[in-house]
Scaffold this motif. Structure first.
Motif, PDB file in Angstrom:
ATOM      1  N   ARG A 181      28.058 -42.048  39.162  1.00 37.00           N
ATOM      2  CA  ARG A 181      26.625 -41.808  39.394  1.00 37.00           C
ATOM      3  C   ARG A 181      25.802 -42.514  38.314  1.00 37.00           C
ATOM      4  O   ARG A 181      26.236 -42.607  37.157  1.00 37.00           O
ATOM      5  CB  ARG A 181      26.324 -40.312  39.398  1.00 37.00           C
ATOM      6  CG  ARG A 181      26.724 -39.607  38.123  1.00 37.00           C
ATOM      7  CD  ARG A 181      26.710 -38.085  38.245  1.00 37.00           C
ATOM      8  NE  ARG A 181      27.102 -37.447  36.979  1.00 37.00           N
ATOM      9  CZ  ARG A 181      28.349 -37.225  36.607  1.00 37.00           C
ATOM     10  NH1 ARG A 181      29.348 -37.572  37.398  1.00 37.00           N
ATOM     11  NH2 ARG A 181      28.611 -36.632  35.450  1.00 37.00           N
ATOM     12  N   PHE A 182      24.655 -43.018  38.693  1.00 41.14           N
ATOM     13  CA  PHE A 182      23.758 -43.686  37.752  1.00 41.14           C
ATOM     14  C   PHE A 182      23.091 -42.640  36.866  1.00 41.14           C
ATOM     15  O   PHE A 182      22.531 -41.653  37.355  1.00 41.14           O
ATOM     16  CB  PHE A 182      22.697 -44.478  38.514  1.00 41.14           C
ATOM     17  CG  PHE A 182      21.685 -45.154  37.639  1.00 41.14           C
ATOM     18  CD1 PHE A 182      22.042 -46.248  36.862  1.00 41.14           C
ATOM     19  CD2 PHE A 182      20.380 -44.697  37.586  1.00 41.14           C
ATOM     20  CE1 PHE A 182      21.106 -46.879  36.051  1.00 41.14           C
ATOM     21  CE2 PHE A 182      19.433 -45.320  36.779  1.00 41.14           C
ATOM     22  CZ  PHE A 182      19.800 -46.411  36.004  1.00 41.14           C
ATOM     23  N   VAL A 183      23.138 -42.861  35.529  1.00 41.89           N
ATOM     24  CA  VAL A 183      22.540 -41.872  34.623  1.00 41.89           C
ATOM     25  C   VAL A 183      21.506 -42.480  33.686  1.00 41.89           C
ATOM     26  O   VAL A 183      20.911 -41.760  32.877  1.00 41.89           O
ATOM     27  CB  VAL A 183      23.625 -41.142  33.798  1.00 41.89           C
ATOM     28  CG1 VAL A 183      24.512 -40.298  34.711  1.00 41.89           C
ATOM     29  CG2 VAL A 183      24.473 -42.108  32.977  1.00 41.89           C
ATOM     30  N   GLY A 184      21.272 -43.795  33.784  1.00 46.91           N
ATOM     31  CA  GLY A 184      20.232 -44.375  32.937  1.00 46.91           C
ATOM     32  C   GLY A 184      20.502 -45.822  32.584  1.00 46.91           C
ATOM     33  O   GLY A 184      21.400 -46.464  33.129  1.00 46.91           O
ATOM     34  N   SER A 185      19.696 -46.338  31.667  1.00 47.04           N
ATOM     35  CA  SER A 185      19.845 -47.719  31.209  1.00 47.04           C
ATOM     36  C   SER A 185      19.288 -47.822  29.803  1.00 47.04           C
ATOM     37  O   SER A 185      18.595 -46.925  29.316  1.00 47.04           O
ATOM     38  CB  SER A 185      19.114 -48.685  32.149  1.00 47.04           C
ATOM     39  OG  SER A 185      17.718 -48.422  32.138  1.00 47.04           O
ATOM     40  N   TYR A 186      19.597 -48.955  29.134  1.00 45.62           N
ATOM     41  CA  TYR A 186      19.068 -49.179  27.792  1.00 45.62           C
ATOM     42  C   TYR A 186      18.973 -50.682  27.556  1.00 45.62           C
ATOM     43  O   TYR A 186      19.672 -51.472  28.193  1.00 45.62           O
ATOM     44  CB  TYR A 186      19.919 -48.490  26.723  1.00 45.62           C
ATOM     45  CG  TYR A 186      21.362 -48.946  26.640  1.00 45.62           C
ATOM     46  CD1 TYR A 186      21.776 -49.888  25.702  1.00 45.62           C
ATOM     47  CD2 TYR A 186      22.328 -48.404  27.490  1.00 45.62           C
ATOM     48  CE1 TYR A 186      23.098 -50.292  25.610  1.00 45.62           C
ATOM     49  CE2 TYR A 186      23.653 -48.798  27.412  1.00 45.62           C
ATOM     50  CZ  TYR A 186      24.029 -49.739  26.474  1.00 45.62           C
ATOM     51  OH  TYR A 186      25.343 -50.137  26.387  1.00 45.62           O
ATOM     52  N   PRO A 187      18.107 -51.102  26.626  1.00 48.51           N
ATOM     53  CA  PRO A 187      17.884 -52.535  26.413  1.00 48.51           C
ATOM     54  C   PRO A 187      19.127 -53.231  25.853  1.00 48.51           C
ATOM     55  O   PRO A 187      19.885 -52.658  25.065  1.00 48.51           O
ATOM     56  CB  PRO A 187      16.745 -52.559  25.390  1.00 48.51           C
ATOM     57  CG  PRO A 187      16.100 -51.227  25.483  1.00 48.51           C
ATOM     58  CD  PRO A 187      17.187 -50.269  25.835  1.00 48.51           C
ATOM     59  N   SER A 188      19.302 -54.467  26.254  1.00 51.68           N
ATOM     60  CA  SER A 188      20.374 -55.281  25.699  1.00 51.68           C
ATOM     61  C   SER A 188      20.089 -55.558  24.229  1.00 51.68           C
ATOM     62  O   SER A 188      18.951 -55.805  23.835  1.00 51.68           O
ATOM     63  CB  SER A 188      20.476 -56.611  26.461  1.00 51.68           C
ATOM     64  OG  SER A 188      21.338 -57.496  25.793  1.00 51.68           O
ATOM     65  N   LEU A 189      21.140 -55.511  23.420  1.00 53.85           N
ATOM     66  CA  LEU A 189      21.006 -55.841  22.002  1.00 53.85           C
ATOM     67  C   LEU A 189      21.309 -57.311  21.735  1.00 53.85           C
ATOM     68  O   LEU A 189      21.247 -57.766  20.594  1.00 53.85           O
ATOM     69  CB  LEU A 189      21.949 -54.964  21.167  1.00 53.85           C
ATOM     70  CG  LEU A 189      21.700 -53.453  21.250  1.00 53.85           C
ATOM     71  CD1 LEU A 189      22.718 -52.703  20.402  1.00 53.85           C
ATOM     72  CD2 LEU A 189      20.288 -53.107  20.805  1.00 53.85           C
ATOM     73  N   GLU A 190      21.642 -58.042  22.797  1.00 58.68           N
ATOM     74  CA  GLU A 190      22.030 -59.451  22.660  1.00 58.68           C
ATOM     75  C   GLU A 190      20.852 -60.406  22.841  1.00 58.68           C
ATOM     76  O   GLU A 190      20.992 -61.600  22.597  1.00 58.68           O
ATOM     77  CB  GLU A 190      23.114 -59.790  23.692  1.00 58.68           C
ATOM     78  CG  GLU A 190      24.373 -58.951  23.578  1.00 58.68           C
ATOM     79  CD  GLU A 190      25.111 -59.193  22.282  1.00 58.68           C
ATOM     80  OE1 GLU A 190      25.073 -60.333  21.779  1.00 58.68           O
ATOM     81  OE2 GLU A 190      25.730 -58.246  21.769  1.00 58.68           O
ATOM     82  N   GLY A 191      19.716 -59.902  23.316  1.00 60.57           N
ATOM     83  CA  GLY A 191      18.579 -60.782  23.545  1.00 60.57           C
ATOM     84  C   GLY A 191      17.791 -60.338  24.764  1.00 60.57           C
ATOM     85  O   GLY A 191      17.865 -59.178  25.191  1.00 60.57           O
ATOM     86  N   ASP A 192      17.013 -61.269  25.318  1.00 53.78           N
ATOM     87  CA  ASP A 192      16.139 -60.957  26.452  1.00 53.78           C
ATOM     88  C   ASP A 192      16.924 -61.050  27.755  1.00 53.78           C
ATOM     89  O   ASP A 192      16.772 -61.994  28.542  1.00 53.78           O
ATOM     90  CB  ASP A 192      14.950 -61.930  26.462  1.00 53.78           C
ATOM     91  CG  ASP A 192      13.915 -61.538  27.515  1.00 53.78           C
ATOM     92  OD1 ASP A 192      13.922 -60.374  27.940  1.00 53.78           O
ATOM     93  OD2 ASP A 192      13.114 -62.412  27.906  1.00 53.78           O
ATOM     94  N   TYR A 193      17.760 -60.050  28.007  1.00 54.09           N
ATOM     95  CA  TYR A 193      18.593 -59.990  29.201  1.00 54.09           C
ATOM     96  C   TYR A 193      18.319 -58.681  29.935  1.00 54.09           C
ATOM     97  O   TYR A 193      17.671 -57.775  29.388  1.00 54.09           O
ATOM     98  CB  TYR A 193      20.080 -60.086  28.821  1.00 54.09           C
ATOM     99  CG  TYR A 193      20.426 -61.367  28.119  1.00 54.09           C
ATOM    100  CD1 TYR A 193      20.456 -62.580  28.805  1.00 54.09           C
ATOM    101  CD2 TYR A 193      20.715 -61.376  26.755  1.00 54.09           C
ATOM    102  CE1 TYR A 193      20.774 -63.769  28.161  1.00 54.09           C
ATOM    103  CE2 TYR A 193      21.034 -62.558  26.104  1.00 54.09           C
ATOM    104  CZ  TYR A 193      21.057 -63.747  26.806  1.00 54.09           C
ATOM    105  OH  TYR A 193      21.354 -64.917  26.171  1.00 54.09           O
ATOM    106  N   PRO A 194      18.781 -58.536  31.180  1.00 57.30           N
ATOM    107  CA  PRO A 194      18.536 -57.286  31.912  1.00 57.30           C
ATOM    108  C   PRO A 194      19.062 -56.069  31.164  1.00 57.30           C
ATOM    109  O   PRO A 194      20.020 -56.162  30.381  1.00 57.30           O
ATOM    110  CB  PRO A 194      19.311 -57.505  33.223  1.00 57.30           C
ATOM    111  CG  PRO A 194      19.379 -58.984  33.390  1.00 57.30           C
ATOM    112  CD  PRO A 194      19.493 -59.544  31.999  1.00 57.30           C
TER     113      PRO A 194
END
Length: 322
Positions: A181-194
């Protein structure tokens, strides 16, 4: 029918001796099983886990001397997390890694958890993830070492990150076939990526998540030493294992069929981006053929290989683990 969380990850090493030293003497994990790769009995298979070899705490290694390096990319299990109790433990590990010269990053937030990224001597990308009392899959039993306080010991597997070129096919298998089940998301720490997508199974939390990183800019991974071969998920018992075998057939997912590993039963299949998944039973466990107190001290062979012990031992290279 629900997967309980992560069961184990299997990684490739070119040097079992240094691997043993890193995972036991630096990370403080227990070698719970020294056996052979059942698909190539001339190669060792080492299992590190918590004090009791609890499902969901295993990091395993196939020993392949002279193996080439890994070239990271997509269709990859790009990071493996290990659980610790709290953020204070991360400070302990930062100092310990500094003492041993382990490559590490700064403490950063991932999926609202404090984490510390580091690498082993072969470049395996690892992350310590702090529980901080969150609810979810139960942690393991810490292995006692004089130089690592129990309150800071590694207590199981945390999330794995799957790096893919296109997320949707992988997400489809996780949710529609495997029940995540989908529980969330968070910003990539590698750069401007999804944003990195977070999916959970079982009771969720640190021991029940898969993170999906989309990186269409990368080439496909080339696995070598330090690369993660597959990730396995927990099936509670043999009854549900049989049901999962039928489910893979129903969804027409090409798979290995039922595989007897003796310490657990397994099913292998590749999700659409080519990452190898395994479904593994919690039972019967690693204490099946060895006393809990002495697990991992001798070469263990399942009953179907035991009649060939002399031949197998003759072809194995000498492996001295001190």
């Amino acid at each position: 029918m629900e997967l309980l969380g992560l069961h184990h990850v299997s990684i490739l090493t070119g040097k079992a001796e240094k691997n043993y030293e890193f995972y036991t003497k630096i990370l403080g994990m227990r070698l719970v099983k020294k056996t052979v790769n059942q698909d190539n009995t001339e190669s060792y298979h080492l299992f590190y886990a918590d004090a009791e070899g609890t499902p969901g705490t295993d990091v395993t290694f196939f020993d392949i001397p002279h193996l080439g390096k890994t070239y990271s990319g997509t269709s990859d299990i790009s990071t493996v997390s290990l659980r610790v109790r709290n953020s204070e433990s991360l400070l302990f590990w930062k100092e310990r890694f500094k003492q041993y010269g382990v490559e590490q990053d700064v403490i950063q937030k991932r999926a609202n958890r404090d984490t510390l990224a580091f690498r082993d001597f072969e470049g395996t990308r690892l992350i310590l993830a702090a529980d901080n009392g969150e609810k979810g899959v139960r942690a393991g039993v810490p292995w006692k070492r004089d130089d690592i306080p129990l309150e800071h010991a590694i207590i199981g597997l945390g999330p794995v990150t799957l790096t893919v070129a296109i997320a949707e096919p992988t997400v489809g298998v996780l949710t529609e076939v495997m029940g995540f089940r989908f529980v969330g998301s968070y910003p990539s720490l590698e750069g401007d990526y999804p944003e990195i997508l977070v999916y959970a199974t079982g009771e969720g939390g640190n021991g029940g998540e898969v993170h999906i990183e989309t990186r269409a800019d990368l080439p496909r991974v080339r696995l070598g030493r330090g690369g993660v071969h597959h990730v396995a998920f927990r099936v509670p018992n043999e009854k549900e294992y049989e049901q999962w075998a039928e489910r893979l057939k129903e969804y027409r997912l090409q798979n290995s069929g039922k595989v007897e590993r003796y310490y657990f039963k397994a099913l292998y299949f590749r999700e659409p981006n080519g990452i190898l998944f395994e479904l593994s039973t919690d039972t019967p466990g690693f204490a099946t053929d060895e006393p809990m107190e002495t697990m991992g001290e001798k070469l263990a062979l399942p009953p179907f290989l035991e009649p060939n012990r002399k031949e197998i031992e003759a072809k194995l290279r000498s492996l001295i683990l001190n």
